[in-house]
Design an enzyme around this catalytic site. Sequence first.
Site, short mmCIF file in Angstrom:
data_model
loop_
_atom_site.label_atom_id
_atom_site.label_comp_id
_atom_site.label_asym_id
_atom_site.label_seq_id
_atom_site.Cartn_x
_atom_site.Cartn_y
_atom_site.Cartn_z
N LEU A 42 40.07 72.81 -0.04
CA LEU A 42 38.90 73.01 0.82
C LEU A 42 37.60 72.89 0.04
CD1 LEU A 42 40.12 75.87 3.21
CD2 LEU A 42 39.96 73.41 3.67
N THR A 62 40.20 66.65 -10.80
CA THR A 62 41.09 66.61 -9.64
C THR A 62 42.03 65.42 -9.68
OG1 THR A 62 39.50 67.76 -8.23
CG2 THR A 62 41.17 66.43 -7.12
N ASP A 85 42.11 50.50 -3.30
CA ASP A 85 41.96 49.15 -3.82
C ASP A 85 40.88 49.06 -4.90
OD1 ASP A 85 39.74 49.46 -2.17
OD2 ASP A 85 40.08 47.63 -1.01
N LYS A 88 41.06 57.28 -10.36
CA LYS A 88 42.22 56.93 -9.53
C LYS A 88 43.16 56.00 -10.28
CE LYS A 88 43.20 57.84 -5.93
NZ LYS A 88 44.09 58.95 -5.44
N ASN A 122 39.15 50.06 2.60
CA ASN A 122 38.23 51.04 3.19
C ASN A 122 38.74 51.54 4.54
OD1 ASN A 122 36.48 50.38 1.03
ND2 ASN A 122 34.69 50.69 2.36
N ARG A 173 33.94 44.45 2.30
CA ARG A 173 35.09 45.35 2.24
C ARG A 173 36.09 44.95 3.32
NH1 ARG A 173 32.70 45.89 -1.72
NH2 ARG A 173 31.90 47.79 -2.72
#
Length: 351
Positions: A34, A99, A134, A162, A187, A222
């Site tokens: 959260l 994270t 991507d 990522k 996207n 995109r």
Amino acid sequence: MPTWLVTGGAGFIGGNFVLAAVASGVRVVNLDALTYAGNRDTLAALDGNPDHVFVHGDIGDRALADRLLREHRPDAIINFAAESHVDRSIDGPAAFVQTNVVGTLALLEAARDYWKALDDGARDAFRFLHVSTDEVYGSLGETGRFTESTPYAPNSPYSASKAASDHLVRAFHHTYGLPVLTTNCSNNYGPYQFPEKLVPLIIARALAGEPLPVYGDGKNVRDWLYVGDHCAAIRAVLERGRVGETYNVGGDAEKQNIEVVETICALLDQRRPRADGKPRSSQIAHVADRPGHDRRYAIDASKLKAELGWAPAHGFAQGIAATVDWYLDHQDWVRRVLDGSYRLERIGVSA
């Protein structure tokens, strides 16, 4: 009834996935920290549903992950948890590394130890599915599309974090045998998206009569993927994908950013015209480009289509119209995000 541990299930894509999974008869244990983008309002339809167990916590909390795996014995882990906004990663990259890299590592370690202790049948059936982007592939020229074999070349702190998490997932498969799957998507747009992202941002600002910011010349391209189609693809990969493989997920809808903004303006002109009669496109304001802004992304999803029979069900025209209608019909959800009240209520959140 299968049980899945879903991380980041109060976010945009994760929330849509959780709603669909529970509706289809899956029991979901939903772990979400959260942070600003996590929103319990998105999950309001599941309040009181015994097949949805919400847990307020961080994927980097190894003791918590171990306890949830031990208590709920999930058949799969689907990892949506991530910091994902490029602009925020430029301003503060450390949170993205914490994270997306450190957190994913802790979750992988918990999953590995849980999986190794399962009996033979459950061990064979278990899956760890990692949801990625991507953007790890970098930027394309005017032609070509990203395939699963495209070399990684991330250009922002977000995409670099990522990419690192993707490599960790791959390494845990090859080193420990953990049965992993990875998806890299284009996207997303659709219901419940946080209004810092392009589509909901433009809708909110257009309705408020504010300038509509477009980076640079607006011609960055995109591939746009409706979130419901993405969730269906993840489900297909989870249930039928080959262990250790990566699957690209795209919407077959390449659009320049300026096209997307102009399309939203036209839809709003039809549905909520301005009082002065001016087109909402008159609110478009070109702003200084984002540092390191990738010019073009395009996904080749032929592997997913050929192996698993998936295809996007929504063309862009259909999907963006449905999205605009959803935001118009859910202005209370948007208002609570914009005024911050969605963060003040943590009723029913367990630790």
